[in-house]
Design a protein around this motif. Sequence first.
Motif, PDB file in Angstrom:
ATOM      1  N   MET A  66       0.803  -1.199   0.000  1.00  0.00           N
ATOM      2  CA  MET A  66       0.000   0.000   0.000  1.00  0.00           C
ATOM      3  C   MET A  66       0.842   1.256   0.000  1.00  0.00           C
ATOM      4  SD  MET A  66      -3.067  -0.449  -0.179  1.00  0.00           S
ATOM      5  CE  MET A  66      -4.617  -0.576   0.500  1.00  0.00           C
ATOM      6  N   ASN A  67       1.937   1.216   0.694  1.00  0.00           N
ATOM      7  CA  ASN A  67       2.818   2.374   0.782  1.00  0.00           C
ATOM      8  C   ASN A  67       3.394   2.718  -0.590  1.00  0.00           C
ATOM      9  OD1 ASN A  67       4.168   4.444   1.927  1.00  0.00           O
ATOM     10  ND2 ASN A  67       5.767   3.199   2.853  1.00  0.00           N
ATOM     11  N   TYR A  68       3.683   1.705  -1.381  1.00  0.00           N
ATOM     12  CA  TYR A  68       4.250   1.911  -2.712  1.00  0.00           C
ATOM     13  C   TYR A  68       3.265   2.668  -3.604  1.00  0.00           C
ATOM     14  CZ  TYR A  68       5.967   0.929  -7.382  1.00  0.00           C
ATOM     15  OH  TYR A  68       6.393   1.051  -8.661  1.00  0.00           O
ATOM     16  N   LEU A  69       1.953   2.341  -3.542  1.00  0.00           N
ATOM     17  CA  LEU A  69       0.951   3.012  -4.341  1.00  0.00           C
ATOM     18  C   LEU A  69       0.800   4.470  -3.941  1.00  0.00           C
ATOM     19  CD1 LEU A  69      -1.854   0.333  -4.712  1.00  0.00           C
ATOM     20  CD2 LEU A  69      -0.275   1.156  -6.445  1.00  0.00           C
ATOM     21  N   SER A  70       0.858   4.763  -2.673  1.00  0.00           N
ATOM     22  CA  SER A  70       0.720   6.155  -2.247  1.00  0.00           C
ATOM     23  C   SER A  70       1.943   6.977  -2.668  1.00  0.00           C
ATOM     24  CB  SER A  70       0.492   6.239  -0.745  1.00  0.00           C
ATOM     25  OG  SER A  70       1.614   5.750  -0.056  1.00  0.00           O
ATOM     26  N   GLU A  71       3.140   6.377  -2.645  1.00  0.00           N
ATOM     27  CA  GLU A  71       4.341   7.088  -3.109  1.00  0.00           C
ATOM     28  C   GLU A  71       4.238   7.359  -4.613  1.00  0.00           C
ATOM     29  OE1 GLU A  71       7.936   5.053  -2.087  1.00  0.00           O
ATOM     30  OE2 GLU A  71       7.454   5.040   0.051  1.00  0.00           O
ATOM     31  N   LYS A  72       3.722   6.389  -5.335  1.00  0.00           N
ATOM     32  CA  LYS A  72       3.552   6.536  -6.774  1.00  0.00           C
ATOM     33  C   LYS A  72       2.544   7.650  -7.077  1.00  0.00           C
ATOM     34  CE  LYS A  72       3.050   3.511 -10.761  1.00  0.00           C
ATOM     35  NZ  LYS A  72       2.703   2.185 -11.221  1.00  0.00           N
ATOM     36  N   ARG A  73       1.481   7.700  -6.317  1.00  0.00           N
ATOM     37  CA  ARG A  73       0.454   8.727  -6.510  1.00  0.00           C
ATOM     38  C   ARG A  73       1.012  10.106  -6.195  1.00  0.00           C
ATOM     39  NH1 ARG A  73      -5.290   7.550  -4.199  1.00  0.00           N
ATOM     40  NH2 ARG A  73      -5.702   6.916  -6.317  1.00  0.00           N
ATOM     41  N   VAL A  74       1.845  10.217  -5.166  1.00  0.00           N
ATOM     42  CA  VAL A  74       2.465  11.495  -4.804  1.00  0.00           C
ATOM     43  C   VAL A  74       3.400  11.964  -5.935  1.00  0.00           C
ATOM     44  CG1 VAL A  74       4.081  12.607  -3.204  1.00  0.00           C
ATOM     45  CG2 VAL A  74       2.255  11.163  -2.312  1.00  0.00           C
ATOM     46  N   VAL A  75       4.158  11.036  -6.477  1.00  0.00           N
ATOM     47  CA  VAL A  75       5.085  11.380  -7.562  1.00  0.00           C
ATOM     48  C   VAL A  75       4.300  11.855  -8.781  1.00  0.00           C
ATOM     49  CG1 VAL A  75       6.786  10.432  -9.176  1.00  0.00           C
ATOM     50  CG2 VAL A  75       6.930   9.878  -6.750  1.00  0.00           C
ATOM     51  N   TYR A  76       3.230  11.150  -9.147  1.00  0.00           N
ATOM     52  CA  TYR A  76       2.408  11.568 -10.283  1.00  0.00           C
ATOM     53  C   TYR A  76       1.768  12.929 -10.034  1.00  0.00           C
ATOM     54  CZ  TYR A  76       2.751   7.034 -12.605  1.00  0.00           C
ATOM     55  OH  TYR A  76       3.195   5.914 -13.243  1.00  0.00           O
ATOM     56  N   SER A  77       1.295  13.149  -8.850  1.00  0.00           N
ATOM     57  CA  SER A  77       0.688  14.440  -8.514  1.00  0.00           C
ATOM     58  C   SER A  77       1.709  15.559  -8.600  1.00  0.00           C
ATOM     59  CB  SER A  77       0.089  14.395  -7.107  1.00  0.00           C
ATOM     60  OG  SER A  77      -0.919  13.442  -7.027  1.00  0.00           O
ATOM     61  N   LEU A  78       2.901  15.295  -8.105  1.00  0.00           N
ATOM     62  CA  LEU A  78       3.965  16.294  -8.149  1.00  0.00           C
ATOM     63  C   LEU A  78       4.356  16.600  -9.596  1.00  0.00           C
ATOM     64  CD1 LEU A  78       5.857  18.074  -6.518  1.00  0.00           C
ATOM     65  CD2 LEU A  78       7.459  16.176  -6.413  1.00  0.00           C
ATOM     66  N   LEU A  79       4.512  15.576 -10.424  1.00  0.00           N
ATOM     67  CA  LEU A  79       4.845  15.780 -11.841  1.00  0.00           C
ATOM     68  C   LEU A  79       3.743  16.560 -12.563  1.00  0.00           C
ATOM     69  CD1 LEU A  79       6.474  12.382 -12.866  1.00  0.00           C
ATOM     70  CD2 LEU A  79       7.584  14.603 -12.715  1.00  0.00           C
ATOM     71  N   THR A  80       2.497  16.218 -12.283  1.00  0.00           N
ATOM     72  CA  THR A  80       1.377  16.929 -12.896  1.00  0.00           C
ATOM     73  C   THR A  80       1.397  18.393 -12.500  1.00  0.00           C
ATOM     74  OG1 THR A  80       0.083  14.894 -12.824  1.00  0.00           O
ATOM     75  CG2 THR A  80      -1.119  16.952 -13.159  1.00  0.00           C
ATOM     76  N   PHE A  81       1.646  18.669 -11.233  1.00  0.00           N
ATOM     77  CA  PHE A  81       1.720  20.044 -10.751  1.00  0.00           C
ATOM     78  C   PHE A  81       2.839  20.817 -11.459  1.00  0.00           C
ATOM     79  CE2 PHE A  81       3.573  23.139  -7.821  1.00  0.00           C
ATOM     80  CZ  PHE A  81       2.492  24.009  -7.694  1.00  0.00           C
ATOM     81  N   ILE A  82       3.989  20.200 -11.596  1.00  0.00           N
ATOM     82  CA  ILE A  82       5.135  20.864 -12.235  1.00  0.00           C
ATOM     83  C   ILE A  82       4.825  21.158 -13.702  1.00  0.00           C
ATOM     84  CG2 ILE A  82       7.523  20.522 -12.979  1.00  0.00           C
ATOM     85  CD1 ILE A  82       7.967  18.987 -10.343  1.00  0.00           C
ATOM     86  N   ILE A  83       4.238  20.194 -14.392  1.00  0.00           N
ATOM     87  CA  ILE A  83       3.924  20.386 -15.810  1.00  0.00           C
ATOM     88  C   ILE A  83       2.892  21.489 -15.990  1.00  0.00           C
ATOM     89  CG2 ILE A  83       2.837  19.293 -17.816  1.00  0.00           C
ATOM     90  CD1 ILE A  83       4.248  16.696 -16.948  1.00  0.00           C
TER      91      ILE A  83
END
Length: 129
Positions: free
Chosen positions: A1-18
């Motif tokens: 479960m922890n891996y999915l939340s880290e992945k979601r945070v990374v995607y959210s951060l990338l989306t924000f930057i873009i």
Amino acid sequence: MNYLSEKRVVYSLLTFIILNSFSTVNAQSVTVTQDDNFEQLLSEKRRINSSITINNRYKIQIFNGNSESSKKALIDFKREFKNYDATIIFSTPAYKVIVGNFKTRIEAERNLNLIRKKYPNSILIKPLK
């Protein structure tokens, strides 16, 4: 479960930057500087083009085709007939090589007979009225 939340945070951060970079690009202004002679040259070109196509003088069309062939035909014509004015005019879908600026039809027909010896498909163009 922890891996999915880290992945979601990374995607959210990338989306924000873009998305943030796009908004920054849109906020920048572009300044275009134009040479002072540009408008003068453009006006002169418009004047010359209008006098070529719309006047009450006869002309002779020696070529009708694509861009490269018309350039070659113009160069060959100018080399052979140095005393004539010649130009290329684009008329959808082809380029035309137009020569001469004859006041009367008789003058144009005499010159047409001379030009037809080298360019047999040449035609006389009547002035627009």
